[in-house]
Scaffold this motif. Structure first.
Motif, short mmCIF file in Angstrom:
data_model
loop_
_atom_site.label_atom_id
_atom_site.label_comp_id
_atom_site.label_asym_id
_atom_site.label_seq_id
_atom_site.Cartn_x
_atom_site.Cartn_y
_atom_site.Cartn_z
N ALA A 8 40.15 42.61 38.96
CA ALA A 8 40.09 43.95 38.37
C ALA A 8 39.19 43.94 37.13
O ALA A 8 38.41 44.87 36.90
N ALA A 9 39.29 42.87 36.34
CA ALA A 9 38.50 42.79 35.11
C ALA A 9 37.00 42.67 35.41
O ALA A 9 36.17 43.30 34.75
N VAL A 10 36.67 41.87 36.42
CA VAL A 10 35.25 41.71 36.78
C VAL A 10 34.70 43.04 37.29
O VAL A 10 33.60 43.46 36.90
N ILE A 11 35.48 43.72 38.11
CA ILE A 11 35.01 45.00 38.65
C ILE A 11 34.77 46.01 37.53
O ILE A 11 33.83 46.79 37.57
N GLU A 12 35.60 45.94 36.47
CA GLU A 12 35.45 46.90 35.37
C GLU A 12 34.52 46.42 34.25
O GLU A 12 34.42 47.06 33.22
N GLY A 13 33.86 45.29 34.46
CA GLY A 13 32.79 44.92 33.52
C GLY A 13 33.06 43.78 32.57
O GLY A 13 32.30 43.58 31.62
N SER A 14 34.11 43.00 32.80
CA SER A 14 34.38 41.86 31.90
C SER A 14 33.17 40.93 31.80
O SER A 14 32.50 40.66 32.79
N THR A 15 32.92 40.43 30.59
CA THR A 15 31.89 39.39 30.43
C THR A 15 32.52 38.04 30.11
O THR A 15 31.84 37.04 30.05
N LEU A 16 33.83 38.06 29.83
CA LEU A 16 34.50 36.81 29.47
C LEU A 16 35.94 36.84 29.97
O LEU A 16 36.78 37.59 29.48
N LEU A 17 36.20 36.01 30.99
CA LEU A 17 37.56 35.88 31.53
C LEU A 17 38.25 34.75 30.79
O LEU A 17 37.65 33.70 30.55
N ARG A 18 39.50 34.97 30.42
CA ARG A 18 40.27 33.93 29.73
C ARG A 18 41.23 33.31 30.75
O ARG A 18 42.25 33.90 31.08
N ILE A 19 40.88 32.14 31.25
CA ILE A 19 41.63 31.55 32.37
C ILE A 19 42.39 30.30 31.93
O ILE A 19 41.77 29.32 31.51
N GLY A 20 43.70 30.35 32.03
CA GLY A 20 44.54 29.20 31.70
C GLY A 20 45.10 28.54 32.94
O GLY A 20 44.56 27.56 33.45
N SER A 21 46.18 29.10 33.48
CA SER A 21 46.90 28.46 34.59
C SER A 21 46.03 28.26 35.83
O SER A 21 46.20 27.29 36.55
N GLY A 22 45.08 29.16 36.06
CA GLY A 22 44.21 29.03 37.22
C GLY A 22 43.32 27.79 37.18
O GLY A 22 42.82 27.34 38.21
#
Ligand SMILES: *Cc1c(COP(=O)(O)O)cnc(C)c1O
Length: 229
Positions: free
Chosen positions: A207-221
């Motif tokens: 959802a974040a990528v589709i709405e334009g995120s430039t920085l994903l904060r990924i922990g558990s993944g």
């Protein structure tokens, strides 16, 4: 291949797929590896897999890691709640602070940023789903807050960050992220030069990528489940 490298492949495939849906170039979506509670060995493993940006939420845990890994070209982001008595440590050791939501804290970071270092990159944290318990300023306060940050020359306003209310409903996820994206676009229209929209975590990255995120904060993944503090 390490477990983290395998996980990174899966996350990258998810990003790729969502970017395609949105007609975005996936190279404009960066990953912040959220390494809170995880060991230095895991961070080294993540670096070997190609990750260079790391996010930490607890100052006392982060500083020894940052010091011990100083020989690696890593970029450190502080993403947790900020107490006044921790601002000096943050200003001296981090490259970014994504959780700025009070002028008093911003002023202290500005004063305490060492002269020999580049200005501290910051994101303003927005309480986008208006939860009582959440950090972040309300949307309506952003315009004034951003103006108050302008004279703080040792800080560089780079963007916005939000941690929306957890929901499995992708439409709701997208609505929160779209609202953050509008605030980001509004500030840029006003002449700010923001390049960082920090939104999306392991469970809502599409959802974040589709709405334009430039920085994903990924922990558990990336690192697997954590036993949170
Ligand atoms: C812990 C944390 C994350 C990572 O969440 P995951 O669900 O493990 O990907 C992202 N952002 C912030 C601010 C966090 O504290």
């Amino acid at each position: 291949m390490s477990r983290i490298a395998q996980n990174l492949m899966k996350i990258s495939q998810r990003i790729e797929k969502a970017a395609k849906v949105a007609g975005r170039d996936s190279s404009t979506v960066n990953i912040l590896a959220v390494s809170k509670t995880h060991s230095m060995d895991k961070i080294r493993e993540a670096y070997a897999a190609g990750l260079t940006r790391f996010g930490e939420s607890y100052v006392q845990e982060a500083i020894p890691k940052i010091k011990a890994l100083a020989s690696l070209p890593l970029e450190w982001h502080f993403i947790g709640p900020i107490q006044s008595n921790k601002t000096r440590d943050i200003a001296e050791h981090f490259d970014w602070v994504q959780s700025v939501d009070r002028l008093k804290i911003a002023s202290r970071l500005n004063e305490q940023r060492p002269k020999e270092l580049k200005p501290l990159n910051i994101c303003v944290q927005i309480n986008i789903s208006m939860e009582d318990s959440k950090s972040g300023i309300v949307q309506q306060a952003l315009h004034e807050f951003a103006a108050q940050l302008k004279p703080l020359r040792r800080l560089k306003l780079r963007g916005l960050m939000a941690i929306p209310q957890k929901t499995a409903d992708e439409h709701q996820q997208r609505a929160f992220f779209a609202a953050l994206r509008r605030l980001f676009d509004d500030l840029n229209q006003e002449g700010y030069q923001l390049d960082t929209l920090s939104m999306g975590m392991t469970n809502d990255l599409e959802a974040a990528v589709i709405e334009g995120s430039t920085l994903l904060r990924i922990g558990s993944g990336l690192f697997g489940a954590r036993s949170d503090h």
